[in-house]
Scaffold this active site. Structure first.
Site, PDB file in Angstrom:
ATOM      1  N   ASP A  32       2.147  38.557 -29.142  1.00  0.00           N
ATOM      2  CA  ASP A  32       0.505  38.679 -28.934  1.00  0.00           C
ATOM      3  C   ASP A  32       0.179  37.676 -27.786  1.00  0.00           C
ATOM      4  OD1 ASP A  32      -2.096  38.653 -30.238  1.00  0.00           O
ATOM      5  OD2 ASP A  32      -2.534  36.734 -31.115  1.00  0.00           O
ATOM      6  N   ASN A  80      -3.210  48.818 -35.924  1.00  0.00           N
ATOM      7  CA  ASN A  80      -3.043  48.738 -34.314  1.00  0.00           C
ATOM      8  C   ASN A  80      -4.680  50.400 -34.269  1.00  0.00           C
ATOM      9  OD1 ASN A  80      -0.346  47.066 -33.417  1.00  0.00           O
ATOM     10  ND2 ASN A  80      -2.370  46.474 -33.531  1.00  0.00           N
TER      11      ASN A  80
END
Length: 253
Positions: A32, A80
């Site tokens: 991340d 995503n």
């Protein structure tokens, strides 16, 4: 013991002593902070993802050096797909680039590439590249690099339950056969140990639908460092912290 003189990011240096016998077998990382890294530098998000790919190579090498057998990287989640189309397309291209540019070196170093997740939704080019990398490295005995692609923990559990039900209906197993060990064989991570240590850079402190079944007794380590800036020293600091925890697995010591 493994002795390193290292530092965490830009903080003061400190000596880190890692114990070989307490090395985690399986480290999983939620990669991340690529977008934050790019924004901080006035760059498009895609440049952050590209920088993050370089970090993968660094961390795989470090795991190999330290003797970490399994490394699982959360690369693309089932959620995503909601991102802008140009960003998704850029991520797919990066998958192909990573494999084309790095697979020979990974193979030479004995790394075995595999995936967890559902590749059926992936475009043909990245899917072919992934399957080719898996085939090329399938007999390697070094670090097992698992790329979580189109992966979601809830989806994995539901998929596993459906498969169990189908096998019960087909008479392959009985309800009495069902237990945790058996259910593990219906998950993408079949044959892998549960992660000992889960790392998330970027300052966020949540699982984001990652390895929900497998993380029951995992240790978690969070860092303010964004993924593109994460390096071997940061990994060693995470492992050092892990090695100094008292893992009780629900019991008492």
């Amino acid at each position: 013991m493994l002795d390193f003189f290292s530092k965490k990011g830009n903080e003061d240096s400190e000596e880190i002593v890692l114990i070989e016998d307490k090395m985690p077998k399986h480290i999983a990382i939620i990669m991340d902070g690529n977008g934050r890294w790019a924004k901080k530098r006035g760059l498009p998000r895609t440049m952050g993802h590209r920088a993050g790919v370089k970090t993968i190579k660094t961390i795989v090498k470090e795991c190999d050096k330290l003797g970490v057998k399994y490394l699982t990287l959360y690369a693309f989640s089932t959620e995503n797909w909601k991102r802008p189309e140009d960003e998704v397309n850029a991520l797919m291209k990066l998958v192909v680039e990573f494999i084309k540019n790095e697979i020979d070196e990974l193979h030479q170093n004995g790394v075995r590439v595999q995936t967890i997740g559902d590749l059926s939704r992936f475009p043909e080019e990245p899917k072919k590249a992934i399957l080719w990398a898996m085939e090329k490295t399938k007999d390697n005995t070094g670090v097992v690099l698992s790329l979580a692609l189109n992966y979601g923990g809830r989806n994995e559990i539901v998929r596993g339950i459906k498969s169990v039900i189908e096998d019960v209906k087909a008479g392959k197993i009985s309800i009495d056969d069902i237990n945790e060990d058996m259910f593990n064989d219906y998950l993408y991570t079949k044959g892998m140990p549960d992660p000992d240590l889960i790392i998330r850079p970027s300052g966020e402190q949540r699982l984001s639908n990652f390895l929900l079944w497998q993380c029951a007794y995992s240790e978690f380590w969070y860092s303010q460092i964004n993924w593109p800036d994460f390096n071997g020293e940061d990994l060693r600091k995470a492992i050092f912290d892990y090695q100094n925890r008292d893992r009780r697995f629900g019991g008492i010591k």
